[in-house]
Design a protein around this motif. Structure first.
Motif, PDB file in Angstrom:
ATOM      1  N   ALA A 368      30.538  84.213 -70.702  1.00 29.80           N
ATOM      2  CA  ALA A 368      30.647  83.323 -71.863  1.00 29.80           C
ATOM      3  C   ALA A 368      30.575  84.080 -73.184  1.00 29.80           C
ATOM      4  N   ASP A 369      29.861  85.201 -73.219  1.00 33.58           N
ATOM      5  CA  ASP A 369      29.701  85.904 -74.492  1.00 33.58           C
ATOM      6  C   ASP A 369      30.841  86.886 -74.769  1.00 33.58           C
ATOM      7  N   ARG A 370      31.875  86.867 -73.926  1.00 36.01           N
ATOM      8  CA  ARG A 370      33.034  87.733 -74.207  1.00 36.01           C
ATOM      9  C   ARG A 370      34.360  87.019 -73.974  1.00 36.01           C
ATOM     10  N   VAL A 371      34.315  85.696 -73.892  1.00 32.76           N
ATOM     11  CA  VAL A 371      35.533  84.923 -73.643  1.00 32.76           C
ATOM     12  C   VAL A 371      36.559  85.130 -74.750  1.00 32.76           C
ATOM     13  N   VAL A 372      36.137  84.956 -76.004  1.00 31.23           N
ATOM     14  CA  VAL A 372      37.085  85.043 -77.118  1.00 31.23           C
ATOM     15  C   VAL A 372      37.705  86.424 -77.177  1.00 31.23           C
ATOM     16  N   ARG A 373      36.888  87.466 -77.028  1.00 31.48           N
ATOM     17  CA  ARG A 373      37.435  88.823 -77.108  1.00 31.48           C
ATOM     18  C   ARG A 373      38.382  89.113 -75.940  1.00 31.48           C
TER      19      ARG A 373
END
Length: 427
Positions: A368-373
């Protein structure tokens, strides 16, 4: 839509502190009022986008007297510039609330697109402005898509992600089938910038729909320093390239999409200039088969339930590139038109099944903490590769002829199934 990952507690996070309860599974799969607003916003934007399909190219040709080279440059430069500018935005978006970012990107696209009819009305429109607007819209597209993927993962329970992605896929193919023909009618009746205005309004309505979702989005947990670093910028690519299943899937999807898109200009020249098909026949050849995408999206959930997600993705993923070579054999007359429709129908049906399964698979394998990237890296690479491949195939078609260029792409794409991940691994 892009894909994110579960939290450390391995529980599905709630996107809002207030508002409707978490969507629940039911016989008909109830996804909740918040998802309905998100879906409505997507549908509105998709209608505007496909109504305005190739509108900038049409304006460049009819209003600015641009030639084939300039029109190809308009398509390639906008994608490439947007991809470059979007790279540093991934880390910035990752640790911000996603819905405000999506609303902002809709408003940016609305303002940028509206500048074109405004300049046209004032007699100031230039080719340079079309290039600039294309780059701005491409950047906003990448940013919006990445943010929306992360927001969707937070909004919808993991078991219902395939259903949600299937609904987006169905909407995409429906608007793809209906938008360009209706847009052509609007342009014929009201002029070349009509669909551009409609597209701008659709972004505004999409922003209003996103605002109507309501609730208070949970702020993302920030890891590390508050200032984006080089590590943050490349984290998406690092995650993709070090993951045993995402890496081959990444290479496969980027190559398949770029090779298919690269054949579009040579095929247009072959059908419209060399073989004498009329514009309405050309539109029919690519509009009618989109019903296959709608059918495939409707079938995807049942196929996954029966055969399993990975098996469906592997099988349909291997089938979808097998059709392209058939376009090299298009010939004049009704049978030639039917050939194109049959090839496109088969290919688009495979994509209709593959895309929602692939999008869900990618979400389940991304934290979840790297979805956008991760999604930004995926989109940037895809758009940049498509831009480069389209330009290269334009040169190849100029040297060897459109039919040969299509055949070369059709042969090369047959090797892409070997890049699909043979085994599934845990997220």
């Amino acid at each position: 839509m892009p894909p994110p990952r579960p939290t450390r507690t391995d529980r599905h996070p709630s996107p809002a502190r207030r508002g409707p309860s978490r969507p629940r599974r039911a016989e008909g799969v109830v996804l909740g009022r918040q998802f309905q607003w998100l879906w409505a916003a997507y549908a509105t934007s998709a209608v505007g986008t496909w109504l305005a399909f190739d509108a900038f190219a049409l304006i460049a040709i009819r209003v600015l007297d641009a030639g084939p080279t300039a029109v190809s440059m308009l398509a390639a430069v906008g994608l490439a510039a947007g991809a470059v500018v979007a790279v540093p935005l991934g880390p910035w978006v990752e640790f911000r609330r996603k819905r405000p970012v999506m609303v902002a990107m809709d408003l940016v696209r609305c303002a940028a697109v509206l500048s074109v009819p405004a300049a046209f009305a004032a007699g100031w429109l230039t080719f340079a402005q079309l290039l600039a607007v294309s780059a701005v819209v491409a950047t906003a597209d990448i940013t919006f898509t990445a943010a929306s993927g992360a927001y969707l993962k937070a909004l919808v329970a993991p078991d219902n992600l395939l259903v949600a992605n299937g609904r987006f896929e169905s909407t995409a193919w429906t608007t793809t089938a209906l938008g360009p023909p209706l847009g052509g009618v609007l342009i014929g009746l009201f002029g070349p910038v009509t669909t551009v205005v409609v597209n701008a309004i659709s972004y505004l309505l999409s922003a209003a729909g996103l605002r109507a979702i309501g609730g208070t989005e949970e702020p993302p947990e920030r890891t590390g320093t508050h200032r984006p670093r080089l590590h943050d910028v490349v984290e998406g690519w690092r995650h993709i390239l070090t993951h045993p299943t995402l890496r081959p899937l990444f290479l496969n999807t980027v190559l398949v999409n770029s090779l298919i898109m690269a054949t579009a200009p040579p095929l247009a020249v072959l059908m419209l200039a060399d073989l004498g098909f009329t514009p309405w026949q050309y539109g029919l050849a690519f509009g009618a088969p989109c019903v296959g995408g709608l059918l495939g999206a409707r079938l995807s959930r049942g196929l996954v339930t029966r055969f399993g997600r990975h098996r469906v993705m592997l099988t349909v993923g291997a089938l979808r590139p097998c059709w392209l070579l058939g376009l090299a054999f298009v010939h004049p007359g009704p049978t030639g038109l039917l050939l194109v429709v049959a090839v496109e129908l088969g290919m688009i049906t495979c994509f209709g099944v593959f895309n929602p399964v692939f999008a869900t698979y990618r979400l389940h394998h991304t934290a979840a903490d790297r979805v956008v990237r991760t999604l930004t890296a995926w989109s940037v690479t895809s758009k940049a590769t498509t831009a480069a491949t389209t330009a290269l195939w334009g040169l190849l078609a100029g040297i060897t002829g459109p039919r040969t260029a299509i055949a070369v792409a059709g042969v090369l794409i047959l090797g892409t199934p070997f890049l699909l991940p043979r085994r599934d691994t845990g997220a």
